[in-house]
Design a protein around this motif. Structure first.
Motif, PDB file in Angstrom:
ATOM      1  N   MET A 121       5.764  -3.615   5.275  1.00 32.08           N
ATOM      2  CA  MET A 121       7.199  -3.364   5.400  1.00 32.08           C
ATOM      3  C   MET A 121       7.540  -2.004   4.798  1.00 32.08           C
ATOM      4  N   ASP A 144      13.031  -2.240   3.363  1.00 32.60           N
ATOM      5  CA  ASP A 144      13.002  -3.602   3.902  1.00 32.60           C
ATOM      6  C   ASP A 144      12.565  -4.606   2.839  1.00 32.60           C
ATOM      7  N   ARG A 145      11.562  -4.259   2.057  1.00 32.06           N
ATOM      8  CA  ARG A 145      11.145  -5.224   1.034  1.00 32.06           C
ATOM      9  C   ARG A 145      12.116  -5.251  -0.142  1.00 32.06           C
TER      10      ARG A 145
END
Length: 465
Positions: free
Chosen positions: A179, A183-184
């Motif tokens: 990712m 996103d993480r």
């Protein structure tokens, strides 16, 4: 000076491929199979626990021991300092991340995000600090072994659960590495979204936990612990030693400390708090390992008598630092020296959790450091007792994935993934260590019980709740 203790100063851009290679090279310094070697501290568990109690409220120390001696799993929950000392005495990967410091199974659960969605994640950060990543993983896997034995699951099933926990963590690291950083960072585990994809046992446990969490609000807690005084003002119902008022002088000083807390929260939160007044303050006993540390509930009421309950909990030096001797970065040491240990806990929570309490903040009182948060804001603890083995196995996987997501926020993610690799070398080593540690923890439990029987330590008559 900014009040963010665990920020990393960006000096240059990290190259994931180079970091993967660095992680693989680290295996030559500490071969992964050496993570299986348990080298206990030269200090006994009882000695460490007694030393840890020196700073605590003396009259509550016997209650702490009583709660820890309830059963081997309760002892394990309360002995993070002992494990930190034992971890420090052995081999480590040398790959450091921001660790939770107490990542056992009971320290994961449900809580409300600011948008009121219910999230599953780590929920205890009192011991958060920089340390080798596998220290958290070993604490989690050992809790799987001890918890599984406490529940009397079959030996074969417990070993499979322990192995699956490490593999789920490894898979989680893979997923996070695939990712983007953003996103993480935004990722959070919302169990209600996946309820229809779960097996029946897990879904049933989830539904019960979510139902309890929805009821855990300030209004509900307020109704349970408050009564009207002679003048019509709400007053706390005392339940010594678990919940009792502080004297007038202490209450006055605590109110001043809360003003300090309000001065440090974001401006929008400060505006919300400006509508409330402090109605009452009491000391509360919490947890197992935390018993004896100072913890206060502040009851606030708004213009229409709506309640808001804040918890101010003492923040001591992390066991990873004090007993594990894990070196902490200079920027963190400077922040703690200036603002206190509460900053370490607050920033650790904000980094490791997918979404955190907007009321999180810090204060100082009576020469001690505290962090402040909402009390029981839709907090739901997963009830492990009576859980079927299959459901327990699914739960531990969820905990492992949440831990991987938390560790993935650190810049050493790629190095960690490179070190861990794609085969079962780390899995086998962590599981072997965890089984050995489960035996040591059980022996420590019996030794503490013997010390209590011999009168070497004082214990309360029962683990008052």
């Amino acid at each position: 000076m900014p009040r963010r203790a665990l920020r990393e100063r960006v000096i240059d851009l990290r190259d994931p491929e180079q970091d993967l290679a660095r992680g693989r090279a680290q295996r030559k310094i500490t071969p992964r199979r050496e993570l299986a070697q348990l080298t206990p501290s030269t200090r006994s568990a009882t000695e460490i626990l007694v030393a840890q109690n020196a700073r605590r409220v003396p009259e509550l120390v016997p209650l702490r021991f009583a709660r820890m001696l309830a059963d081997p799993f309760s002892f394990y929950r309360g002995s993070a300092a002992v494990m930190a000392a034992d971890l420090a005495a052995g081999k480590s990967s040398g790959i450091e991340v921001l660790c939770c410091g107490d990542a056992h199974l009971a320290n994961f659960g449900i809580y409300a995000a600011p948008d009121r969605a219910l999230v599953f994640d780590l929920n205890d950060f009192d011991e958060a600090a920089i340390a080798p990543a596998e220290w958290d993983l070993k604490r989690l896997v050992t809790s799987v072994v001890i918890g599984g034995r406490h529940a009397r699951y079959p030996s074969k099933a417990i070993r499979q659960m322990a192995e699956r926990t490490v593999r789920a963590y490894r898979t989680g690291l893979d997923t996070m590495l695939g990712m983007t950083v953003l996103d993480r960072y935004y990722l959070r585990m919302e169990p209600e979204r996946y309820r229809n994809q779960m097996d029946a046992g897990v879904a049933a446990v989830l539904n019960r936990t979510l139902k309890r969490a929805r009821k855990q609000t300030s209004s509900r807690v307020f109704a349970r612990i408050m009564t009207l005084g002679p003048d019509g003002t709400p007053r706390l119902l005392e339940n010594p030693p678990v919940l009792e008022h502080v004297d007038v002088d202490a209450e006055t000083e605590l109110v001043e400390s809360l003003r300090e807390y309000i001065g440090g929260v974001p401006v929008d939160v400060a505006v919300v708090l400006s509508h409330f007044r402090v109605t009452d303050i009491a000391r509360r006993v919490v947890g197992v390992g935390s018993v004896g540390t100072r913890c206060y509930l502040a009851i606030l009421t708004g213009p229409t008598d709506e309640p808001l309950i804040l918890q101010a909990k003492e923040a001591s030096r992390s066991v990873l630092d004090e007993f594990g001797h894990a070196p902490q970065p200079g920027i963190l040491r400077e922040a703690i020296a200036t603002y206190g240990q509460g900053v370490r806990v607050m920033d650790g929570q904000r980094i490791l959790q997918g979404s955190s309490d907007v009321f999180l903040g810090t204060m100082r009182y009576d020469g001690r450091d505290f962090y402040v948060r909402q009390f029981h804001d839709m907090k739901g603890t997963v009830e492990l007792q009576g859980m079927p083995a299959k459901t327990f196995g699914e739960y531990v996987i969820a905990c492992a994935v949440a831990l991987a997501r938390a560790h993935a926020q650190s810049a050493n993610l790629s190095m960690l993934r490179g070190y861990v690799g794609s085969n079962d070398t780390v899995t086998n080593a962590i599981v072997e260590w965890s089984y050995a540690y489960a035996e040591k923890s059980l022996d420590d439990f019996h030794r503490l019980r013997a010390a209590a029987k011999a009168g070497d330590i004082d214990t309360a008559d029962g683990p008052a709740r």
